[in-house]
Design an enzyme around this catalytic site. Structure first.
Site, PDB file in Angstrom:
ATOM      1  N   TYR A 152     -17.323  -8.681 -24.721  1.00  0.00           N
ATOM      2  CA  TYR A 152     -16.595  -8.592 -23.778  1.00  0.00           C
ATOM      3  C   TYR A 152     -17.790  -7.419 -22.888  1.00  0.00           C
ATOM      4  O   TYR A 152     -18.712  -6.688 -22.217  1.00  0.00           O
ATOM      5  CB  TYR A 152     -15.297  -7.273 -23.287  1.00  0.00           C
ATOM      6  N   LYS A 156     -20.451  -7.298 -19.627  1.00  0.00           N
ATOM      7  CA  LYS A 156     -20.226  -6.793 -18.371  1.00  0.00           C
ATOM      8  C   LYS A 156     -21.381  -5.487 -18.167  1.00  0.00           C
ATOM      9  O   LYS A 156     -21.959  -5.240 -17.088  1.00  0.00           O
ATOM     10  CB  LYS A 156     -18.747  -5.688 -18.736  1.00  0.00           C
TER      11      LYS A 156
HETATM   12  N1  LIG Z   1      -8.067  -3.727 -15.781  1.00  0.00           N
HETATM   13  C1  LIG Z   1      -8.723  -3.124 -16.449  1.00  0.00           C
HETATM   14  O1  LIG Z   1      -8.395  -2.030 -16.773  1.00  0.00           O
HETATM   15  C2  LIG Z   1     -10.499  -3.897 -16.053  1.00  0.00           C
HETATM   16  C3  LIG Z   1     -11.295  -2.256 -16.320  1.00  0.00           C
HETATM   17  C4  LIG Z   1     -12.624  -2.486 -15.790  1.00  0.00           C
HETATM   18  C5  LIG Z   1     -13.169  -4.046 -15.346  1.00  0.00           C
HETATM   19  N2  LIG Z   1     -11.795  -5.225 -15.441  1.00  0.00           N
HETATM   20  C6  LIG Z   1     -12.279  -6.340 -14.488  1.00  0.00           C
HETATM   21  O2  LIG Z   1     -12.290  -6.563 -13.120  1.00  0.00           O
HETATM   22  C7  LIG Z   1     -11.635  -7.793 -12.975  1.00  0.00           C
HETATM   23  C8  LIG Z   1     -10.509  -8.458 -12.230  1.00  0.00           C
HETATM   24  O3  LIG Z   1      -9.588  -8.046 -14.000  1.00  0.00           O
HETATM   25  P1  LIG Z   1      -8.342  -7.994 -13.691  1.00  0.00           P
HETATM   26  O4  LIG Z   1      -7.811  -6.477 -14.582  1.00  0.00           O
HETATM   27  O5  LIG Z   1      -7.550  -7.712 -12.156  1.00  0.00           O
HETATM   28  O6  LIG Z   1      -7.410  -9.136 -13.874  1.00  0.00           O
HETATM   29  P2  LIG Z   1      -6.340 -10.578 -13.810  1.00  0.00           P
HETATM   30  O7  LIG Z   1      -5.479 -10.260 -14.702  1.00  0.00           O
HETATM   31  O8  LIG Z   1      -4.707  -9.299 -13.592  1.00  0.00           O
HETATM   32  O9  LIG Z   1      -6.784 -10.708 -12.726  1.00  0.00           O
HETATM   33  C9  LIG Z   1      -7.813 -11.607 -12.747  1.00  0.00           C
HETATM   34  C10 LIG Z   1      -7.967 -13.162 -12.208  1.00  0.00           C
HETATM   35  O10 LIG Z   1      -8.944 -13.543 -12.021  1.00  0.00           O
HETATM   36  C11 LIG Z   1      -8.762 -15.313 -13.030  1.00  0.00           C
HETATM   37  N3  LIG Z   1      -9.576 -15.740 -13.371  1.00  0.00           N
HETATM   38  C12 LIG Z   1      -9.679 -15.814 -15.120  1.00  0.00           C
HETATM   39  N4  LIG Z   1     -10.506 -16.258 -15.214  1.00  0.00           N
HETATM   40  C13 LIG Z   1     -10.791 -17.698 -13.799  1.00  0.00           C
HETATM   41  C14 LIG Z   1     -12.574 -18.149 -13.712  1.00  0.00           C
HETATM   42  N5  LIG Z   1     -12.522 -18.356 -14.610  1.00  0.00           N
HETATM   43  N6  LIG Z   1     -12.811 -18.469 -12.796  1.00  0.00           N
HETATM   44  C15 LIG Z   1     -11.595 -18.392 -11.340  1.00  0.00           C
HETATM   45  N7  LIG Z   1     -10.711 -17.194 -11.340  1.00  0.00           N
HETATM   46  C16 LIG Z   1     -10.228 -16.771 -13.102  1.00  0.00           C
HETATM   47  C17 LIG Z   1      -7.463 -14.828 -13.310  1.00  0.00           C
HETATM   48  O11 LIG Z   1      -7.318 -16.135 -12.673  1.00  0.00           O
HETATM   49  C18 LIG Z   1      -6.662 -13.774 -12.410  1.00  0.00           C
HETATM   50  O12 LIG Z   1      -6.989 -14.409 -11.165  1.00  0.00           O
HETATM   51  C19 LIG Z   1     -12.034  -8.383 -14.145  1.00  0.00           C
HETATM   52  O13 LIG Z   1     -13.603  -8.767 -14.218  1.00  0.00           O
HETATM   53  C20 LIG Z   1     -11.959  -7.568 -15.226  1.00  0.00           C
HETATM   54  O14 LIG Z   1     -12.609  -7.687 -16.476  1.00  0.00           O
HETATM   55  C21 LIG Z   1     -10.652  -4.467 -15.413  1.00  0.00           C
END
Ligand SMILES: NC(=O)c1ccc[n+]([C@@H]2O[C@H](COP(=O)([O-])OP(=O)(O)OC[C@H]3O[C@@H](n4cnc5c(N)ncnc54)[C@H](O)[C@@H]3O)[C@@H](O)[C@H]2O)c1
Length: 265
Positions: A152, A156
């Site tokens: 990851y 990123k």
């Molecule tokens: N939550 C955190 O602490 C955090 C921190 C840093 C970065 N992020 C990043 O934020 C983004 C969203 O994460 P989140 O925490 O909201 O997760 P989440 O699981 O709540 O939402 C992610 C969404 O992406 C969709 N998804 C996954 N794989 C997919 C694909 N191949 N094609 C299309 N849709 C797909 C899922 O169905 C889901 O609806 C991600 O890129 C994650 O890496 C999250």
């Protein structure tokens, strides 16, 4: 709060059915954008779109062909896309490097890194030909500091660097490309990781300068700013929204952060 209006603009959000993507869809729609919720979970995308008066489209970002087909369909059925937010992504279980299965590395890189690239190029190429557009990618603090997330974190870091490359690529074509790098954000994905014992909520809060986690709305505010005309001169930046996690970590060497002065809440 700054008045922001996205009236008349078409905004596409990948991974828009949950968490950070969902918050972006809700905020962009509330501020006047014609939002297209895309997600590989088509049913959840449909449900959210109905709730906020948006359109929905199934999109698994993993392949270039699917992103191209989605971009063509959105532009034919809804109109030229002004804003793209790439939030589709998966988190990773922390594992020792020697124990990380190759298929986990492949899945994380395929979705988080190559998926972001696929969406940015499919929608960005059309924006560049029209001479306008704003793209915000979702990076992570894990792309800035090392973590025991051996797939990851590098994926990123690549998202953050591809954002800079694309900003230079399309600057003269009127397309701005920026990243927002969330800290630990209370989303369904992080909640699942906490419940599975893969993350410790008290540590996630306690290691940031502000002593709290970030909300999906905090991220959406930064995304909306970077998409808006207020950010017209900003391209190629990576904006951490992390409750000060990045600045706090190195203080452990000096005994940690000082406590609050006075009667701060
Ligand atoms: N939550 C955190 O602490 C955090 C921190 C840093 C970065 N992020 C990043 O934020 C983004 C969203 O994460 P989140 O925490 O909201 O997760 P989440 O699981 O709540 O939402 C992610 C969404 O992406 C969709 N998804 C996954 N794989 C997919 C694909 N191949 N094609 C299309 N849709 C797909 C899922 O169905 C889901 O609806 C991600 O890129 C994650 O890496 C999250």
């Amino acid at each position: 709060m700054i008045e922001q209006s996205f009236a008349g603009r078409v905004a596409v959000v990948t991974g828009g059915a949950s968490g950070i993507g969902e918050a972006c869809c809700r905020m962009l729609a509330a501020r006047g954008a014609r939002v297209v919720v895309t997600d590989r979970d088509a049913a959840r995308a449909e449900a959210l779109a109905r709730a906020i008066g948006a359109a929905a489209m199934a999109l698994d970002v993993a392949t270039q062909a699917a992103n191209e087909a989605c971009a063509a369909a959105v532009e034919a059925e809804i109109g030229p896309v002004d804003i793209l937010v790439t939030s589709a992504g998966v988190l990773q279980r922390p594992l020792r490097a020697e124990e990380l299965p190759e298929q986990v590395v492949e899945e994380v890189v395929r979705i988080d890194q190559i998926g972001t690239w696929n969406s940015a190029v499919a929608f960005g190429r059309r924006m560049a030909l029209r001479g306008r557009g704003a793209i915000v990618t979702i990076g992570s603090i894990a792309g800035i500091r090392s973590m025991p997330l051996h797939a990851y974190s590098p994926a990123k870091a690549a998202v953050i660097e591809m954002t800079r490359c694309l900003a230079a690529e399309w600057g003269r074509s009127g397309v701005r490309v920026n990243a927002v790098s969330p800290g630990f954000t209370r989303t369904p994905a992080l909640q699942r990781a906490i419940e599975a014992g893969e993350r410790d909520a008290a540590l996630l809060e306690g290691t940031s300068a502000l002593g709290e986690m970030v909300t999906p709305e905090d991220i959406a505010e930064a995304v909306c700013f970077l998409c808006s005309d207020s950010a017209r001169a900003i391209t190629g930046v990576n904006l951490p929204v992390d409750a000060g996690w990045l600045v706090a970590g190195s203080w452990a060497t000096y005994g940690g952060l000082p406590g609050p002065r006075g009667n701060a809440p």
